[in-house]
Design a protein around this motif. Structure first.
Motif, PDB file in Angstrom:
ATOM      1  N   ALA A 298       7.939 -12.973  -2.590  1.00 34.89           N
ATOM      2  CA  ALA A 298       6.649 -12.304  -2.428  1.00 34.89           C
ATOM      3  C   ALA A 298       6.278 -11.515  -3.676  1.00 34.89           C
ATOM      4  O   ALA A 298       5.109 -11.506  -4.094  1.00 34.89           O
ATOM      5  CB  ALA A 298       6.690 -11.388  -1.207  1.00 34.89           C
ATOM      6  N   GLN A 299       7.251 -10.850  -4.288  1.00 36.62           N
ATOM      7  CA  GLN A 299       6.974 -10.114  -5.515  1.00 36.62           C
ATOM      8  C   GLN A 299       6.583 -11.053  -6.645  1.00 36.62           C
ATOM      9  O   GLN A 299       5.718 -10.735  -7.469  1.00 36.62           O
ATOM     10  CB  GLN A 299       8.216  -9.301  -5.915  1.00 36.62           C
ATOM     11  N   ALA A 300       7.224 -12.227  -6.704  1.00 42.33           N
ATOM     12  CA  ALA A 300       6.883 -13.192  -7.753  1.00 42.33           C
ATOM     13  C   ALA A 300       5.486 -13.774  -7.558  1.00 42.33           C
ATOM     14  O   ALA A 300       4.823 -14.152  -8.527  1.00 42.33           O
ATOM     15  CB  ALA A 300       7.917 -14.314  -7.779  1.00 42.33           C
ATOM     16  N   LEU A 301       5.025 -13.843  -6.306  1.00 34.44           N
ATOM     17  CA  LEU A 301       3.708 -14.408  -6.022  1.00 34.44           C
ATOM     18  C   LEU A 301       2.584 -13.384  -6.129  1.00 34.44           C
ATOM     19  O   LEU A 301       1.415 -13.752  -6.193  1.00 34.44           O
ATOM     20  CB  LEU A 301       3.692 -15.018  -4.619  1.00 34.44           C
ATOM     21  N   LYS A 302       2.933 -12.106  -6.145  1.00 35.53           N
ATOM     22  CA  LYS A 302       1.903 -11.073  -6.125  1.00 35.53           C
ATOM     23  C   LYS A 302       0.942 -11.156  -7.312  1.00 35.53           C
ATOM     24  O   LYS A 302      -0.279 -11.009  -7.129  1.00 35.53           O
ATOM     25  CB  LYS A 302       2.562  -9.695  -6.069  1.00 35.53           C
ATOM     26  N   PRO A 303       1.396 -11.393  -8.560  1.00 36.04           N
ATOM     27  CA  PRO A 303       0.431 -11.464  -9.674  1.00 36.04           C
ATOM     28  C   PRO A 303      -0.579 -12.595  -9.537  1.00 36.04           C
ATOM     29  O   PRO A 303      -1.640 -12.545 -10.171  1.00 36.04           O
ATOM     30  CB  PRO A 303       1.336 -11.679 -10.895  1.00 36.04           C
ATOM     31  N   ALA A 304      -0.253 -13.614  -8.734  1.00 36.83           N
ATOM     32  CA  ALA A 304      -1.178 -14.742  -8.613  1.00 36.83           C
ATOM     33  C   ALA A 304      -2.475 -14.347  -7.921  1.00 36.83           C
ATOM     34  O   ALA A 304      -3.485 -15.029  -8.076  1.00 36.83           O
ATOM     35  CB  ALA A 304      -0.510 -15.888  -7.849  1.00 36.83           C
ATOM     36  N   ALA A 305      -2.455 -13.266  -7.150  1.00 32.85           N
ATOM     37  CA  ALA A 305      -3.658 -12.841  -6.438  1.00 32.85           C
ATOM     38  C   ALA A 305      -4.566 -11.952  -7.275  1.00 32.85           C
ATOM     39  O   ALA A 305      -5.694 -11.663  -6.854  1.00 32.85           O
ATOM     40  CB  ALA A 305      -3.270 -12.108  -5.154  1.00 32.85           C
ATOM     41  N   SER A 306      -4.103 -11.522  -8.447  1.00 34.23           N
ATOM     42  CA  SER A 306      -4.947 -10.668  -9.282  1.00 34.23           C
ATOM     43  C   SER A 306      -6.155 -11.453  -9.789  1.00 34.23           C
ATOM     44  O   SER A 306      -6.049 -12.618 -10.163  1.00 34.23           O
ATOM     45  CB  SER A 306      -4.142 -10.139 -10.470  1.00 34.23           C
ATOM     46  N   GLY A 307      -7.286 -10.827  -9.783  1.00 30.32           N
ATOM     47  CA  GLY A 307      -8.515 -11.479 -10.223  1.00 30.32           C
ATOM     48  C   GLY A 307      -9.372 -11.974  -9.083  1.00 30.32           C
ATOM     49  O   GLY A 307     -10.582 -12.188  -9.267  1.00 30.32           O
TER      50      GLY A 307
END
Length: 241
Positions: free
Chosen positions: A121-130
């Protein structure tokens, strides 16, 4: 009618091209148009970047799923920075610690599962930025364009009142400039809304698949004792995207 009399001159035709409408617009309307164009460019930048990120994450999720379905339990922490590596770096320390004396099999498995799911989940979190930019542009841009339209129409009516001329040649340019702001707002908002919905759904599906694969990998690890020679490697993180 005197054939020698000069023909009446027609009023010059107004240039209604997009560039001409922008140049002829009121300064406030120009500012609205520029703001909407910049928002549209920013949204397309986010869309292209997220499409590339989704393509990479789908590949990494497949690799994580293949690792969870494989027969061999990893014995070293990988140096790469992807979903599988994130799951292993979060779960392997718990695996190495082993099952506590008062810990049941289910509690041990749940501890591994929670650690690996948290790492993924932490690794996927930056993908939601923007995505917030897409949502904001999709909901606000039409109203910003409408503000420009209302302002332009008010100026157009002021010009009509000052000139006492209500002919179409006088009214049309000002109305066209005003409506052009709404058109730009819709051009910025429609792709943003579509992209937000599609990207958000794709990210949610990918997240569910990756977390499920992490749970499967945790279950595999829970059924195997950690080897005594397990080594940890310092990960080399890829540059932030």
């Amino acid at each position: 009618m005197d054939p020698t009399a000069p023909l009446p001159t027609l009023p010059p035709a107004h240039d209604l091209s997009p560039w001409a409408l922008f140049l002829q617009a009121d300064p406030v309307v120009k500012g609205v148009m520029l703001l909407l164009v910049l928002a549209s460019i920013a949204c397309w930048t986010v869309i292209i970047e997220k499409l590339a990120t989704l393509r990479r994450l789908r590949r990494e999720a497949r690799e994580l799923g293949a690792m969870a379905a494989g027969e061999r339990v990893p014995t070293t922490l990988p140096e790469r920075a992807d979903l599988a590596a994130a799951a292993l770096r979060a779960g392997v320390p718990e695996w190495r610690a082993g099952q506590g004396g008062k810990e049941t099999d289910g509690e041990y498995r749940a501890r591994l599962d929670g650690a690996m799911r948290k790492g993924v989940a932490q690794a996927l979190k930056p993908a939601a930025s923007g995505l917030q930019l897409l949502a904001t542009t999709g909901s606000v841009a039409p109203f910003v364009g409408l503000f420009g339209t209302v302002w332009g129409i008010m100026n157009s009516f002021s010009g009509i009142a000052a000139s006492n001329d209500t002919s179409l040649s006088v009214v049309a340019p000002g109305i066209a400039e005003a409506l052009f702001a709404t058109a730009i707002g819709l051009v910025a908002a429609i792709p943003a809304v579509i992209a937000y919905n599609r990207l958000g759904a794709s990210l949610a599906t990918l997240r569910a698949e990756a977390l499920e694969a992490a749970s499967d990998l945790a279950a595999r690890l829970a059924r195997n004792a950690a080897p005594s020679g397990l080594t940890e490697a310092r990960p080399r993180l890829r540059p932030a995207e």
